[in-house]
Enzyme design. Structure first.
Site, mmCIF file in Angstrom:
data_model
loop_
_atom_site.group_PDB
_atom_site.id
_atom_site.type_symbol
_atom_site.label_atom_id
_atom_site.label_comp_id
_atom_site.label_asym_id
_atom_site.label_seq_id
_atom_site.Cartn_x
_atom_site.Cartn_y
_atom_site.Cartn_z
ATOM 1 N N GLY A 12 -21.637 7.364 46.234
ATOM 2 C CA GLY A 12 -21.718 8.573 45.430
ATOM 3 C C GLY A 12 -22.923 8.557 44.509
ATOM 4 N N ASP A 13 -23.116 9.653 43.791
ATOM 5 C CA ASP A 13 -24.211 9.790 42.811
ATOM 6 C C ASP A 13 -25.583 9.702 43.462
ATOM 7 O OD1 ASP A 13 -22.232 9.717 40.676
ATOM 8 O OD2 ASP A 13 -22.149 7.561 41.014
ATOM 9 N N LYS A 16 -26.876 14.548 45.695
ATOM 10 C CA LYS A 16 -26.514 15.608 46.642
ATOM 11 C C LYS A 16 -26.690 16.997 46.036
ATOM 12 C CE LYS A 16 -22.454 13.719 47.168
ATOM 13 N NZ LYS A 16 -22.701 12.471 46.448
ATOM 14 N N GLY A 40 -19.642 14.854 39.992
ATOM 15 C CA GLY A 40 -20.583 15.662 39.225
ATOM 16 C C GLY A 40 -21.886 15.805 39.970
ATOM 17 N N HIS A 41 -22.243 17.032 40.320
ATOM 18 C CA HIS A 41 -23.511 17.281 40.998
ATOM 19 C C HIS A 41 -24.509 17.825 39.990
ATOM 20 C CE1 HIS A 41 -21.638 17.566 45.297
ATOM 21 N NE2 HIS A 41 -21.564 16.371 44.757
ATOM 22 N N ARG A 143 3.660 16.278 50.471
ATOM 23 C CA ARG A 143 4.174 17.633 50.698
ATOM 24 C C ARG A 143 4.968 18.171 49.508
ATOM 25 N NH1 ARG A 143 6.937 16.040 56.278
ATOM 26 N NH2 ARG A 143 7.450 14.322 54.896
ATOM 27 N N GLN A 222 -18.782 12.696 46.219
ATOM 28 C CA GLN A 222 -18.740 11.232 46.282
ATOM 29 C C GLN A 222 -19.653 10.721 47.404
ATOM 30 O OE1 GLN A 222 -15.303 12.744 46.153
ATOM 31 N NE2 GLN A 222 -15.409 12.648 43.956
ATOM 32 N N THR A 298 -20.003 12.766 35.386
ATOM 33 C CA THR A 298 -18.668 13.207 35.002
ATOM 34 C C THR A 298 -18.114 12.398 33.842
ATOM 35 O OG1 THR A 298 -18.167 13.988 37.233
ATOM 36 C CG2 THR A 298 -16.292 13.491 35.812
ATOM 37 N N ARG A 301 -20.105 6.913 32.310
ATOM 38 C CA ARG A 301 -20.072 5.461 32.457
ATOM 39 C C ARG A 301 -21.382 4.933 33.030
ATOM 40 N NH1 ARG A 301 -14.751 4.304 35.958
ATOM 41 N NH2 ARG A 301 -15.656 6.025 37.149
ATOM 42 N N SER A 411 -37.479 12.432 47.377
ATOM 43 C CA SER A 411 -37.421 13.020 46.040
ATOM 44 C C SER A 411 -38.157 12.112 45.065
ATOM 45 C CB SER A 411 -35.967 13.199 45.596
ATOM 46 O OG SER A 411 -35.899 13.657 44.271
#
Length: 423
Positions: A12-13, A16, A40-41, A143, A222, A298, A301, A411
């Site tokens: 993740g991170d 994206k 968090g994007h 369910r 993620q 998010t 941390r 990038s």
């Protein structure tokens, strides 16, 4: 028209959100297919940073339809806050944002259970974001969950009370109370707000758009190494973060999938607990963290940092059928004389492997590195791919050869303009 899918290849991170923002103008629809406010994007343009958690990253383009799919778990309170921030910035989402009736609702009691479950693990914590994600997906599979469409039913509050009663029983097992009274008024107020939005059967919407010839970008959250099945279990998220999750999370058939964009940093990071073979516990790791501002979008941390891990990347590429790689945050490595790349692992018996072992064995192996010369160049000042330093071109070529997938984007900064198309 086909569906192209964007997935993270690491923990993740990876960046994206930026790539969705860059690619979005070429698509008619951006659809989020899994995860919740634990993701968090971050998008940066015109010198302003925007962080999205549940809203698809195409929302800043008024001509693009944005769809929150059925695979998402949605927190009404966070969603309302997110939409209010968009309104404050002049974004009108009233006509181009659709939410699946089948998306699961995160209740205040889910967040309480998340904290109780994590604290009960003692020193063996997963590293949860404590946003209620795991308990919500547990209810979905069990369910017993509530879905967005349920808020339109006359007996929604009764269904809510029954769900909270079930959660209270679980909390009592741990000798705890839910203690959510102070959060419920805000929750029901947010639910009232949700009723004003475009809630629909998005699986029909998306398939109708495909028949009309529209092209769709499916946005994951993620990373592949956090996938519930194929990630470093149990230190994973609770959803399918790989391409297959786009089919179940949006209600589209596999035959519609075309391109798969795999997003990877030029190095590695991870938030929370779990194995991380190339993690650096020295000043180099600290230097990467400082240069990359590696703190969770998010939770805030600090992220664990390390060198790029090719065995893990090859594994993710295999699982996702990646057709092209977007290499993010190359500029973070601008000041390094030496760049290291993990090409293999050494097992405890001395054997080398380029396969990703199960997580228990991951903690016992030693990464095998090769060293490459750093570029020592301010990449953010470069706008032409041909002007990239030879050392970075060598790095990209080395990765392409070992991963057997082309790197189409590099990038070199956080802003959307700092995005170099290599082909």
């Amino acid at each position: 028209m086909p569906v192209d899918v964007l997935v993270g290849l690491q923990w993740g991170d990876e960046g994206k959100g930026k790539i969705v923002d860059v690619l979005a103008p070429t698509y008619d629809v951006v659809a989020r297919f899994q995860g919740g406010p634990n993701a968090g994007h971050t998008l940066t343009f015109d010198g302003i940073k925007h962080v999205l958690h549940q809203v698809p990253s195409g929302i800043f383009h008024p001509h693009i339809l944005n769809v929150v799919g059925n695979g998402v778990v949605l927190d009404p309170v966070v969603f309302r806050q997110e939409l209010q921030k968009l309104t404050d910035r002049g974004v009108d989402y009233s006509r181009n944002l659709y939410i699946s009736r089948k998306a699961q609702l995160i209740l205040p009691s889910h967040r309480a259970l998340d904290r109780i479950n994590e604290e009960s693990r003692g020193g063996d914590k997963i590293g949860s974001t404590l946003k209620g994600i795991g308990p919500t997906y547990q209810d979905k599979i069990g369910r017993t969950g509530l879905r967005v469409g349920d808020i339109l039913l006359p007996d929604f509050e009764q269904r809510y009370r029954e769900a909270v009663a079930r959660h209270a029983t679980i909390a009592e097992f741990h000798g705890r109370g839910l203690d959510i009274d102070q959060f419920e008024a805000d929750f029901f107020s947010a639910v009232d707000f949700m009723r004003t939005l475009q809630l629909t059967d998005t699986e029909y919407l998306l398939n109708d758009l495909l028949r009309e010839g529209k092209n769709i970008l499916a946005e994951g959250a993620q990373g592949s190494m956090l996938d519930i099945d194929f990630g470093t279990y149990p230190y994973v998220t609770s959803s399918s973060t790989i391409v297959a999750g786009a089919c179940t999370g949006l209600g589209i058939a596999p035959r519609h999938i075309n391109k798969v964009y795999g997003i990877s940093k030029a190095y590695c990071t991870r938030v929370g607990a779990g194995p991380f073979p190339t993690e650096l516990h020295d000043e180099v790791g600290e230097q990467i963290r400082a240069a990359g501002r590696e703190f969770g979008a998010t939770t805030g941390r600090p992220r664990r940092c390390g060198w790029i891990d090719l065995p893990a990347l090859r594994y993710s590429i295999m699982l996702n059928g990646v057709t092209e790689i977007h290499l993010m945050k190359a500029d973070v490595l601008d000041e390094f004389d030496e760049i290291r790349v993990c090409t293999h692992y050494e097992l405890p018996n001395g054997e080398k492997t380029d396969h990703l072992p199960d997580h228990g064995d991951l903690e016992k192996l030693t990464p095998v590195y090769i060293s490459m010369t750093g570029w020592r160049t301010n990449l953010q000042a470069i706008s032409d791919p041909q002007a990239l330093p030879t050392e970075l071109k060598d790095y990209v070529q080395f990765l392409e050869q070992h991963l057997e997938v082309p790197i189409s984007i590099v990038s070199v900064g956080p802003d959307r303009v700092s995005t170099l198309h290599m082909n």
